[in-house]
Design a protein around this motif. Structure first.
Motif, short mmCIF file in Angstrom:
data_model
loop_
_atom_site.label_atom_id
_atom_site.label_comp_id
_atom_site.label_asym_id
_atom_site.label_seq_id
_atom_site.Cartn_x
_atom_site.Cartn_y
_atom_site.Cartn_z
N PRO A 8 1.79 -5.79 -7.15
CA PRO A 8 1.40 -6.72 -8.20
C PRO A 8 0.35 -6.12 -9.12
CG PRO A 8 0.28 -7.27 -6.16
CD PRO A 8 1.25 -6.17 -5.83
N TRP A 9 0.33 -6.62 -10.36
CA TRP A 9 -0.65 -6.16 -11.33
C TRP A 9 -2.05 -6.50 -10.82
CZ3 TRP A 9 -0.66 -3.25 -15.63
CH2 TRP A 9 -1.80 -3.28 -16.42
N GLN A 10 -2.95 -5.52 -10.92
CA GLN A 10 -4.31 -5.74 -10.42
C GLN A 10 -5.28 -4.86 -11.20
OE1 GLN A 10 -4.81 -5.72 -6.09
NE2 GLN A 10 -6.69 -4.53 -6.35
N LEU A 11 -6.21 -5.48 -11.88
CA LEU A 11 -7.17 -4.72 -12.65
C LEU A 11 -8.02 -3.83 -11.74
CD1 LEU A 11 -8.48 -7.38 -15.23
CD2 LEU A 11 -6.97 -5.43 -15.67
N GLY A 12 -8.30 -2.63 -12.22
CA GLY A 12 -9.14 -1.72 -11.45
C GLY A 12 -8.36 -0.57 -10.83
N ARG A 13 -8.98 0.07 -9.86
CA ARG A 13 -8.44 1.28 -9.23
C ARG A 13 -7.97 0.98 -7.82
NH1 ARG A 13 -10.90 4.89 -5.84
NH2 ARG A 13 -10.21 7.06 -5.86
N ARG A 14 -6.77 1.49 -7.49
CA ARG A 14 -6.25 1.40 -6.13
C ARG A 14 -5.81 2.78 -5.68
NH1 ARG A 14 -1.86 -3.24 -6.83
NH2 ARG A 14 -2.14 -2.68 -9.02
N ILE A 15 -6.00 3.08 -4.42
CA ILE A 15 -5.61 4.40 -3.91
C ILE A 15 -4.90 4.25 -2.57
CG2 ILE A 15 -7.82 4.83 -2.73
CD1 ILE A 15 -7.47 7.81 -3.73
N TRP A 16 -3.90 5.12 -2.37
CA TRP A 16 -3.14 5.15 -1.13
C TRP A 16 -3.23 6.56 -0.55
CZ3 TRP A 16 -1.82 2.91 -5.63
CH2 TRP A 16 -1.45 1.54 -5.61
N TYR A 17 -3.25 6.65 0.77
CA TYR A 17 -3.29 7.95 1.43
C TYR A 17 -2.02 8.13 2.28
CZ TYR A 17 -8.18 8.19 0.06
OH TYR A 17 -9.34 8.23 -0.67
N GLU A 18 -1.30 9.21 2.01
CA GLU A 18 -0.12 9.63 2.77
C GLU A 18 1.07 8.67 2.63
OE1 GLU A 18 -1.17 10.45 6.80
OE2 GLU A 18 -2.52 12.09 6.26
N VAL A 19 0.87 7.39 2.82
CA VAL A 19 1.97 6.43 2.74
C VAL A 19 1.77 5.53 1.52
CG1 VAL A 19 3.20 4.56 3.89
CG2 VAL A 19 2.23 6.44 5.25
N LEU A 20 2.72 5.58 0.58
CA LEU A 20 2.68 4.73 -0.59
C LEU A 20 3.41 3.43 -0.30
CD1 LEU A 20 3.46 7.41 -3.32
CD2 LEU A 20 1.23 6.65 -2.52
N SER A 21 3.34 2.47 -1.21
CA SER A 21 4.05 1.21 -1.02
C SER A 21 5.56 1.48 -0.93
CB SER A 21 3.75 0.24 -2.17
OG SER A 21 4.17 0.79 -3.40
N GLN A 22 6.29 0.58 -0.32
CA GLN A 22 7.70 0.80 0.02
C GLN A 22 8.54 1.17 -1.19
OE1 GLN A 22 9.11 1.01 3.00
NE2 GLN A 22 11.04 1.53 1.99
N ASN A 23 8.38 0.44 -2.30
CA ASN A 23 9.22 0.71 -3.48
C ASN A 23 8.92 2.07 -4.08
OD1 ASN A 23 6.69 -0.40 -4.25
ND2 ASN A 23 7.46 -0.70 -6.32
N ILE A 24 7.68 2.53 -4.01
CA ILE A 24 7.33 3.84 -4.56
C ILE A 24 7.77 4.94 -3.61
CG2 ILE A 24 5.43 5.32 -5.34
CD1 ILE A 24 3.94 2.81 -6.18
N ALA A 25 7.71 4.69 -2.31
CA ALA A 25 8.12 5.68 -1.31
C ALA A 25 9.58 6.09 -1.51
CB ALA A 25 7.91 5.13 0.09
#
Length: 240
Positions: free
Chosen positions: A212-229
């Motif tokens: 979902p749209w979310q203002l600001g910064r988000r970071i993922w390590y090693e495993v991205l969200s399912q749709n991006i993976a």
């Protein structure tokens, strides 16, 4: 009537105009499918940027194949490729969305494994080329923060990659970002800027448009969200 109108345009238009027209129709159709099947509304400015990028990519690709000089200093990647041992590859992208703008960057090692991915979403809209430069700055800043020493950075914005490789100068806002990018490069052992086709920059593209749209910064390590993976898997299938 529509068919006759289209045929009349094609008969009287130049080859370049025909390409632009057909590309525009395809981009509108793509936006329509995203709205119907993904529930994602694509704004007009994003569609126009998509048309511009596609037309530019086709023109530059044609010049490259014919031995033109447009891409002499911009290596063109036909697919996602592994960086050399000891280096990391950072793919970046930017996008305009209904709520604002997004920047995305993903870092992968020589085996193709994801080290981290980051998304920054903001409300303030800016020119597409400035956004693409900001995405590069984001990718390099994150790489430095994570201790990467050798970076291969890929973007699907040919103009920005070409400007950075030629160290173009000027007084507009984008050249200030270029200066920041070059200053940041001094903290690495090596930085290579490459132009990659949008198709093989999909992971960064999806991060820039992450839901979902979310203002600001988000970071993922090693495993991205399912749709991006899923896009990471696509790159690995086509890896070399």
């Amino acid at each position: 009537m529509v068919r006759e109108w289209g045929e009349a345009i094609m008969e009287n238009a130049s080859e370049k105009e025909c390409v632009s027209l057909l590309t525009g129709c395809w981009a509108i159709w793509e936006a329509r499918n995203k709205m119907i099947f993904e529930g994602r509304r694509v704004c007009v400015s994003e569609v126009l940027c998509r048309v511009r990028d596609l037309v530019e990519e086709m023109e530059e690709s044609g010049s490259h194949k014919e031995g033109g000089s447009a891409l002499e200093d911009c290596r063109l990647e036909e697919r996602w490729t592994r960086p050399e041992q000891g280096s990391c590859k950072v793919n970046v992208d930017a996008g305009l969305c209904g709520q604002g703008v997004g920047l995305g960057a993903v870092c992968r090692d020589a085996e193709g494994g994801v080290l981290w991915g980051v998304a920054v979403q903001q409300q303030e809209e800016r020119e597409p080329q400035i956004l693409e430069a900001e995405a590069i700055l984001l990718g390099l800043a994150e790489a430095r923060r994570h201790g990467v020493t050798k970076v291969v950075l890929e973007s699907d914005c040919l103009n920005v990659i070409r400007d950075l490789k030629s160290r173009s100068t000027g007084r507009s806002d984008i050249f200030q970002i270029y200066d920041d990018i070059h200053d940041l490069c001094s903290y690495f052992e090596s930085v290579k800027f490459l132009f990659v086709r949008r198709k093989f920059n999909s992971v960064a593209h999806e991060l820039a448009h992450v839901r979902p749209w979310q203002l600001g910064r988000r970071i993922w390590y090693e495993v991205l969200s399912q749709n991006i993976a899923e896009f990471v898997s696509f790159d690995l299938v086509n890896i070399r």
